[in-house]
Design an enzyme around this catalytic site. Sequence first.
Site, PDB file in Angstrom:
ATOM      1  CG  HIS A 244     -49.473  43.271  22.358  1.00 52.25           C
ATOM      2  ND1 HIS A 244     -49.819  42.857  21.092  1.00 52.25           N
ATOM      3  CD2 HIS A 244     -48.132  43.474  22.327  1.00 52.25           C
ATOM      4  CE1 HIS A 244     -48.731  42.808  20.330  1.00 52.25           C
ATOM      5  NE2 HIS A 244     -47.695  43.178  21.063  1.00 52.25           N
ATOM      6  CD  GLU A 245     -46.239  45.487  25.039  1.00 51.76           C
ATOM      7  OE1 GLU A 245     -45.355  44.602  25.026  1.00 51.76           O
ATOM      8  OE2 GLU A 245     -46.468  46.222  24.064  1.00 51.76           O
ATOM      9  CG  HIS A 248     -44.692  40.358  23.901  1.00 52.75           C
ATOM     10  ND1 HIS A 248     -44.428  39.501  22.858  1.00 52.75           N
ATOM     11  CD2 HIS A 248     -45.184  41.494  23.342  1.00 52.75           C
ATOM     12  CE1 HIS A 248     -44.744  40.091  21.709  1.00 52.75           C
ATOM     13  NE2 HIS A 248     -45.206  41.299  21.985  1.00 52.75           N
TER      14      HIS A 248
END
Length: 328
Positions: A244-245, A248
């Site tokens: 997820h990170e 980003h």
Amino acid sequence: MGLRPNLLTRRTAGVASTTLALLLSTAAVGVVPAASAFSAAPGEVCVEPADVHSDARIKPGGGAKHEPNELTLAETREREADLAAALRERARFRAGAGATTMAASVTIPVVVHVIQENSTRAGGNIPDSMINSQISVLNQSFSGATGGASTAFSFQLQKINRVTNPSWYPIVQGSSAERSMKTSLRTGGKNTLNIYLGELSDSLLGWATFPTRKLNSMDGVVVLSESLPGGTATNYNQGDTGTHEVGHWLNLYHTFQGGCSGSGDSVSDTAAEASPASGCPIGRDTCTAPGVDPITNFMDYSYDSCMYQFTAGQASRMLTAWNAYRAA
């Protein structure tokens, strides 16, 4: 549950799943950008929007003092305008250099910094095996091996750097200690992914920075060490916080960015979503626009056992941003 066709292949750490229903914070819901985007990598506090972190994935039962992804319409517009400007700038540079092609396949070097309070597991000293499993999860997730679209990205671990420093533990988001830690430890250029592991402040599971045209020492990803495969973060210990990170870091927004209005996450093949998902609410549909909520997408807040895909649109957006910001 029939959701993840290659779940067992990817989950090499032998993690047992649980059904404990604990909620994530949804404090950031309500931002409605005309063109969805988050601010850039952290810069000088109160000077430029780049100081806003991209993510605030929260541990079960927790609540952050500050919601890092609470953004204004002006901030989202500025971020999208910067991406467009970066693409124009890179196109002019490449034309001047006589280069016409852009990267279509990217191997990202990864440096992992393990921040420890002491030499115990409780003090942050996780084994190398968990880190190697996390790199495996990234490679399988971004390759499409877990059931989603294949992206251009693969990851190669270069170094594990262990640092025992109680003044950096836990890692406190937005603090002078975080800045000191990253300024001291970050290595490589804009194409190098620096991951910082440790106990985190304010019940956060992780946060990340978005790419910027000028390399910032704060650039990188911070992840709760016990969210790695085999960790103790119940429902969030299969490595998807890392996925997820990194999403980003490669310029993706949350699937619920902007709620049901505006441009959402600026990706056309992710259905609009009013708020973050918690658990694995199959069939959840919070917007009147076509399509059920993308709860299985890595950029939502679902349990790790529920997340398995990026979309083709997200893959395209990440590669576009790579060529704009991080390509050599």
